[in-house]
Design an enzyme around this catalytic site. Sequence first.
Site, PDB file in Angstrom:
ATOM      1  N   SER A 221       0.834  -1.189   0.000  1.00  0.00           N
ATOM      2  CA  SER A 221       0.000   0.000   0.000  1.00  0.00           C
ATOM      3  C   SER A 221       0.881   1.255   0.000  1.00  0.00           C
ATOM      4  CB  SER A 221      -0.955  -0.055   1.196  1.00  0.00           C
ATOM      5  OG  SER A 221      -2.022   0.841   1.052  1.00  0.00           O
ATOM      6  N   ASP A 447      -8.522  -4.224  -6.516  1.00  0.00           N
ATOM      7  CA  ASP A 447      -8.079  -3.692  -5.228  1.00  0.00           C
ATOM      8  C   ASP A 447      -8.760  -2.346  -4.997  1.00  0.00           C
ATOM      9  OD1 ASP A 447      -6.624  -2.392  -3.151  1.00  0.00           O
ATOM     10  OD2 ASP A 447      -4.819  -3.518  -3.618  1.00  0.00           O
ATOM     11  N   HIS A 475      -7.308  -6.025  -1.015  1.00  0.00           N
ATOM     12  CA  HIS A 475      -6.158  -5.134  -0.983  1.00  0.00           C
ATOM     13  C   HIS A 475      -4.861  -5.921  -0.844  1.00  0.00           C
ATOM     14  CE1 HIS A 475      -3.846  -1.615  -0.449  1.00  0.00           C
ATOM     15  NE2 HIS A 475      -3.779  -1.616   0.864  1.00  0.00           N
TER      16      HIS A 475
END
Length: 509
Positions: A221, A447, A475
């Site tokens: 991320s 995602d 994710h």
Amino acid sequence: MGRVALAATAFAITLASCTNASGHSLPVASIRNSTPNPSGAPAALINYYKQTISWSNCGGGFQCGNINVPLDYSKPTGTTIRIAVVRKPATDEAHRIGSLLLNPGGPGGSGIDYARSPGVVSSAVAARFDLIGFDPRGVGQSTGVHCLNDSQMDTFLNAPPDPNGSAEVTQEVNQAKFFAAQCQKNSAALLPYVGTVNAARDMDVLRGALGDPKLYYLGKSYGTYLGAIYADEFPQNVGRLVLDGAIDPSLTADQLNLTQATSFDAALRQFAQDCAPRSDCPLGTDPTTGLTKLKSWVDGLDAHPISGDSTRQLTESLAMTGIAVAMYDQSWWSELRAALTKAYAGDGSALLTMADVYNNRVGGHFQSNETEANFAVNCVDHPDEATSVDSIQQELPAYEKAAPFFGSMVAWSSLPCAYWPASPDTTPHKVQAKGAAPILVVGTTRDPATPYSWAQGLAAQLSAGTLLTMNGDGHTAYLRGSTCIDSAVDAYLLNGTVPAAGTVCEQGH
């Protein structure tokens, strides 16, 4: 980015003249000379790179320590701040490759907590790397940003997510201004220096202090943005970098936020379609009608919140947060169905619990400063994160059209940056990392938090980037149900083997 996509700790800046929240002096730790002499260390910073980490046993097979870094890299002999680190030594010392630094995202996520979590890497990777968790500057156990107490944070997180009318807009503005002012009051010295460029420099100091000639890194991320900036700053020091759930550094904050809102809405539609044929689906058998009903119900919580726990109600903001957290992983979808079923019957406790997981709130206390650090980093990383109420209102129609459920919340969530006391220190730009070794970028096609197009963009702009794709939901991809992805990432980390261009793996295979 903001309150839909982010996840409170004492102020801990190590200034000789400063005190912490309890009024106790915080010492400036010394920089000690030692070996090894790290390659490529700038002369003015050599003693930082050569410092010795004093490790101590801290349970679970981990050792804890700290390094010291300059608050301001342009003044290396000035104030230092602390970066907290944990290490779990490689289990196969005879075949140890080096250290693997870990970052879970955020910005504001604790790398220390992440490293201590089970299943962060495969057993094969854990055998051959020392696993290194660290809290970036501003975060957690490192010199941290602190703004609000628990009560103030509750109020902030309960502000209307999509203010309607002048009274609610004023409430939103007042909360944003108060948040920014409290950050300035409690963390003024740190705020200008918590951006990702400085965090990347800290990582290189940590690499040197660990004695590694090259950086091995797994970032997820926001951690992909940190890794990409590192590669651009220190291409000659790149060993093997896995950037999973990638962020495209060339995009403006508005482009990032709008795409993210759109992806969260897409994930919610996937949830509704998955829900429709199930006997326990609270949305009914028609996904479109069900989402219309859900939006109307959530909007109604603004004026009429429902029962939550013994002291709180489920507000519109907390309900949307609870729903958002379930979009990160399909394993949450059954919990969301049950939580919505209870909430439709007037019991918001389960959805409130999901929001608390997202906000890291336990027993009435926020267990980390992730929310504060998230804003502190984003506001200095992105010059256009938010500039005014007028700018948000002008952009609002585009957000609401692209993402009818989450769009308005995402658009408003960056408002504190409009009043932020520290100026941005970088601008969006393509990251090429010329001269770096091959870098593995991993993207998941559906995602919600880091849309697949961002992974495509990052891989394309990196001079040595390779894109590995997981066709699936949720994710990030590594260790999330695809042996194909896991094998490819492990082969890269362990052997430097880069997957063939265009490799696509299926979730569940």
